[in-house]
Design a protein around this motif. Structure first.
Motif, PDB file in Angstrom:
ATOM      1  N   GLY A  44     -11.425  31.806 -17.306  1.00 30.04           N
ATOM      2  CA  GLY A  44     -11.267  30.791 -16.270  1.00 30.04           C
ATOM      3  C   GLY A  44     -12.387  30.755 -15.247  1.00 30.04           C
ATOM      4  N   ALA A  45     -13.393  31.590 -15.404  1.00 27.21           N
ATOM      5  CA  ALA A  45     -14.488  31.677 -14.422  1.00 27.21           C
ATOM      6  C   ALA A  45     -15.520  30.571 -14.639  1.00 27.21           C
ATOM      7  N   ASN A  46     -16.107  30.134 -13.535  1.00 27.78           N
ATOM      8  CA  ASN A  46     -17.224  29.182 -13.575  1.00 27.78           C
ATOM      9  C   ASN A  46     -18.510  29.788 -13.021  1.00 27.78           C
ATOM     10  N   THR A  47     -18.377  30.786 -12.155  1.00 24.14           N
ATOM     11  CA  THR A  47     -19.540  31.444 -11.576  1.00 24.14           C
ATOM     12  C   THR A  47     -19.311  32.950 -11.616  1.00 24.14           C
ATOM     13  N   VAL A  48     -20.265  33.668 -12.216  1.00 22.99           N
ATOM     14  CA  VAL A  48     -20.182  35.124 -12.253  1.00 22.99           C
ATOM     15  C   VAL A  48     -21.544  35.695 -11.851  1.00 22.99           C
ATOM     16  N   VAL A  49     -21.526  36.944 -11.421  1.00 23.36           N
ATOM     17  CA  VAL A  49     -22.766  37.652 -11.142  1.00 23.36           C
ATOM     18  C   VAL A  49     -22.813  38.868 -12.054  1.00 23.36           C
ATOM     19  N   VAL A  50     -24.009  39.152 -12.563  1.00 27.14           N
ATOM     20  CA  VAL A  50     -24.241  40.298 -13.435  1.00 27.14           C
ATOM     21  C   VAL A  50     -25.245  41.206 -12.742  1.00 27.14           C
ATOM     22  N   LEU A  51     -24.907  42.476 -12.605  1.00 27.44           N
ATOM     23  CA  LEU A  51     -25.772  43.451 -11.954  1.00 27.44           C
ATOM     24  C   LEU A  51     -26.394  44.377 -12.989  1.00 27.44           C
ATOM     25  N   GLU A  52     -27.663  44.703 -12.784  1.00 23.40           N
ATOM     26  CA  GLU A  52     -28.336  45.671 -13.647  1.00 23.40           C
ATOM     27  C   GLU A  52     -29.009  46.711 -12.766  1.00 23.40           C
ATOM     28  N   GLY A  53     -28.705  47.975 -13.016  1.00 29.24           N
ATOM     29  CA  GLY A  53     -29.380  49.070 -12.341  1.00 29.24           C
ATOM     30  C   GLY A  53     -29.092  49.190 -10.854  1.00 29.24           C
ATOM     31  N   VAL A  54     -28.031  48.589 -10.377  1.00 26.26           N
ATOM     32  CA  VAL A  54     -27.713  48.632  -8.950  1.00 26.26           C
ATOM     33  C   VAL A  54     -26.917  49.905  -8.675  1.00 26.26           C
ATOM     34  N   ASN A  56     -24.859  48.031  -1.384  1.00 26.04           N
ATOM     35  CA  ASN A  56     -25.215  46.755  -2.003  1.00 26.04           C
ATOM     36  C   ASN A  56     -24.096  46.244  -2.903  1.00 26.04           C
ATOM     37  N   ILE A  57     -23.493  47.137  -3.656  1.00 29.41           N
ATOM     38  CA  ILE A  57     -22.393  46.711  -4.526  1.00 29.41           C
ATOM     39  C   ILE A  57     -21.211  46.230  -3.689  1.00 29.41           C
ATOM     40  N   GLY A  58     -20.869  46.956  -2.639  1.00 31.52           N
ATOM     41  CA  GLY A  58     -19.780  46.529  -1.763  1.00 31.52           C
ATOM     42  C   GLY A  58     -20.068  45.193  -1.116  1.00 31.52           C
ATOM     43  N   SER A  59     -21.285  45.017  -0.616  1.00 31.09           N
ATOM     44  CA  SER A  59     -21.673  43.738  -0.015  1.00 31.09           C
ATOM     45  C   SER A  59     -21.625  42.619  -1.043  1.00 31.09           C
ATOM     46  N   MET A  60     -22.024  42.921  -2.266  1.00 32.23           N
ATOM     47  CA  MET A  60     -22.006  41.926  -3.336  1.00 32.23           C
ATOM     48  C   MET A  60     -20.585  41.412  -3.566  1.00 32.23           C
ATOM     49  N   PHE A  61     -19.620  42.338  -3.612  1.00 40.77           N
ATOM     50  CA  PHE A  61     -18.225  41.924  -3.796  1.00 40.77           C
ATOM     51  C   PHE A  61     -17.726  41.095  -2.610  1.00 40.77           C
ATOM     52  N   SER A  90     -16.928  46.509   0.866  1.00 38.54           N
ATOM     53  CA  SER A  90     -16.441  45.236   0.312  1.00 38.54           C
ATOM     54  C   SER A  90     -15.249  44.681   1.073  1.00 38.54           C
ATOM     55  N   MET A  91     -14.748  45.450   2.044  1.00 39.60           N
ATOM     56  CA  MET A  91     -13.538  45.063   2.790  1.00 39.60           C
ATOM     57  C   MET A  91     -12.351  44.884   1.833  1.00 39.60           C
ATOM     58  N   GLY A  92     -12.354  45.674   0.751  1.00 39.17           N
ATOM     59  CA  GLY A  92     -11.267  45.648  -0.217  1.00 39.17           C
ATOM     60  C   GLY A  92     -11.399  44.586  -1.291  1.00 39.17           C
TER      61      GLY A  92
END
Length: 186
Positions: free
Chosen positions: A23-33, A38-43, A72-74
């Motif tokens: 059901g997704a239309n927009t996703v982000v893919v991370l490599e080597g992070v 940064n991961i928390g901010s990304m979420f 990520s604030m949860g």
């Protein structure tokens, strides 16, 4: 420091890529992070700007590490995420699953030869792609050439002269915003 609050929970089972993108239309893919902040901010940015899932390629830190959850604030507990199988030089083969599901795969790079981000999110007529996967890499090395070759297009965020890159979470947030903006204008 737990500041007087401590919790314990069983870790939920991992989602498959198919389950995360259902059901997704927009996703982000991370490599080597590997940076937890940064991961928390990304979420947190993904949740705020309509990104439906976060997918992990090779070399990323654990998204359920306590610092990720806090930053990520949860939202890491609410936003679907999954991991591609494979190692450094072959996890990118899993991106074919996104292509098979109709995703346009765009890698973000500061390369001057890359297309403008706004142009990469729409077809030649200016209509935004229905499904987009945005690839981002670690600060410093960025995406591997293996990953970028597996994408449909390379895109850059225009920057002021004398500046070659942005913080990873900031660059991703700009890309998320541009994707959201492109969808709201059509």
């Amino acid at each position: 420091m737990h500041r007087g609050l401590l919790a314990s929970a069983d870790r939920a089972g991992d989602l498959s890529i198919a389950e995360a993108i259902d059901g997704a239309n927009t996703v982000v893919v991370l490599e080597g992070v590997g940076d937890h902040e940064n991961i928390g901010s990304m979420f947190r940015n993904a949740a705020g700007m309509g990104v439906d899932a976060v997918l992990f390629g090779n070399g990323c830190a654990d998204p359920l590490y306590r610092r990720v959850v806090r930053v990520s604030m949860g939202h890491v507990l609410r936003t679907p995420f999954a991991h591609f199988e494979g190692k450094y030089t072959n996890w990118q083969h899993g991106l074919t699953q996104l292509k098979d599901e109709g995703f346009r795969i765009v890698s973000l790079t500061p390369d001057d030869k890359a297309d403008h981000l706004a142009d990469a999110l729409s077809d030649a007529s200016g209509k935004p792609y229905h499904k987009v996967a945005l690839l981002v890499g670690a600060e410093g090395p960025g995406l591997t050439e293996h990953a970028m070759r597996a994408t449909d297009q390379r895109a850059k965020i225009p920057m002021a002269e004398g500046t070659d890159s942005l913080n990873l979470a900031t660059a991703a947030a700009i890309a998320f915003y541009e994707r959201l903006r492109s969808l709201s204008h059509n």
